[in-house]
Design a protein around this motif. Sequence first.
Motif, short mmCIF file in Angstrom:
data_model
loop_
_atom_site.label_atom_id
_atom_site.label_comp_id
_atom_site.label_asym_id
_atom_site.label_seq_id
_atom_site.Cartn_x
_atom_site.Cartn_y
_atom_site.Cartn_z
N VAL A 33 0.83 -1.20 0.00
CA VAL A 33 0.00 0.00 0.00
C VAL A 33 0.87 1.25 0.00
O VAL A 33 0.67 2.17 -0.81
CB VAL A 33 -0.98 0.01 1.21
CG1 VAL A 33 -1.70 1.34 1.32
CG2 VAL A 33 -1.96 -1.14 1.10
N TRP B 71 -5.15 -7.35 -2.20
CA TRP B 71 -4.54 -6.79 -0.99
C TRP B 71 -5.38 -7.12 0.23
O TRP B 71 -4.85 -7.49 1.28
CB TRP B 71 -4.39 -5.28 -1.10
CG TRP B 71 -3.30 -4.80 -2.02
CD1 TRP B 71 -2.42 -5.56 -2.75
CD2 TRP B 71 -2.99 -3.45 -2.32
NE1 TRP B 71 -1.60 -4.75 -3.48
CE2 TRP B 71 -1.92 -3.45 -3.23
CE3 TRP B 71 -3.53 -2.24 -1.92
CZ2 TRP B 71 -1.36 -2.27 -3.74
CZ3 TRP B 71 -2.97 -1.07 -2.42
CH2 TRP B 71 -1.90 -1.09 -3.31
N TYR C 226 -6.90 -4.34 -5.37
CA TYR C 226 -7.25 -4.02 -3.99
C TYR C 226 -7.95 -5.19 -3.30
O TYR C 226 -7.80 -5.39 -2.10
CB TYR C 226 -8.09 -2.75 -3.92
CG TYR C 226 -7.38 -1.58 -4.57
CD1 TYR C 226 -6.05 -1.30 -4.27
CD2 TYR C 226 -8.02 -0.78 -5.50
CE1 TYR C 226 -5.37 -0.25 -4.88
CE2 TYR C 226 -7.35 0.28 -6.11
CZ TYR C 226 -6.04 0.54 -5.79
OH TYR C 226 -5.38 1.57 -6.39
#
Length: 185
Positions: free
Chosen positions: A8, A134, A131
Amino acid sequence: MKKTFTKVVKSVSKVRPLLGHVHYTNDRIELTDSHVAIIEELKTPLENSFDILINLDGVPSAAHYPELKRLVPTDNTNRFVIDIPIFEAVAKINKKEQFLRLESDGTISGQKVGDFERLEEFKYIAFDPKYVLWLLEYAKESGQKEHITIELSDSAVKPAVVHFEQPETLNTFIITPIRLRNDEI
């Protein structure tokens, strides 16, 4: 530091240097790239108060970091229980696509990835596959291997949130959706 933290922070370090830091205070650790945010709140705050930003090289900064706690949605009424291995497989297969669209029947591209525990007026939401990966990586780092519960709004444009309880922290992962054009809906 968790691998997800590094991804990130690295993703934004050059384009938005202020966000390319990890924010430490006596009661939480937080970071964001403006598309996802991670907040880890200590169950027992440290006695001495402090507020510091540190980049990936370990260099502190005196800049003012955004208040991330205000981004945590409190009115997400829909709860979707994700099957991590299946959702991860779908996200990896579709990682080069512009978005993953989660439908109200619990499917992405026709593949069932979980079930709604609570469903109120939810139609769909779309996320960037990067994302999603993640989020799933962070879930695994937090000890979740099979299932996580994501809280969603009935709006396709409000952030989704996942909470993880650890022995010493209460962790929150926020993921913002992608706005779809009419021809993508």
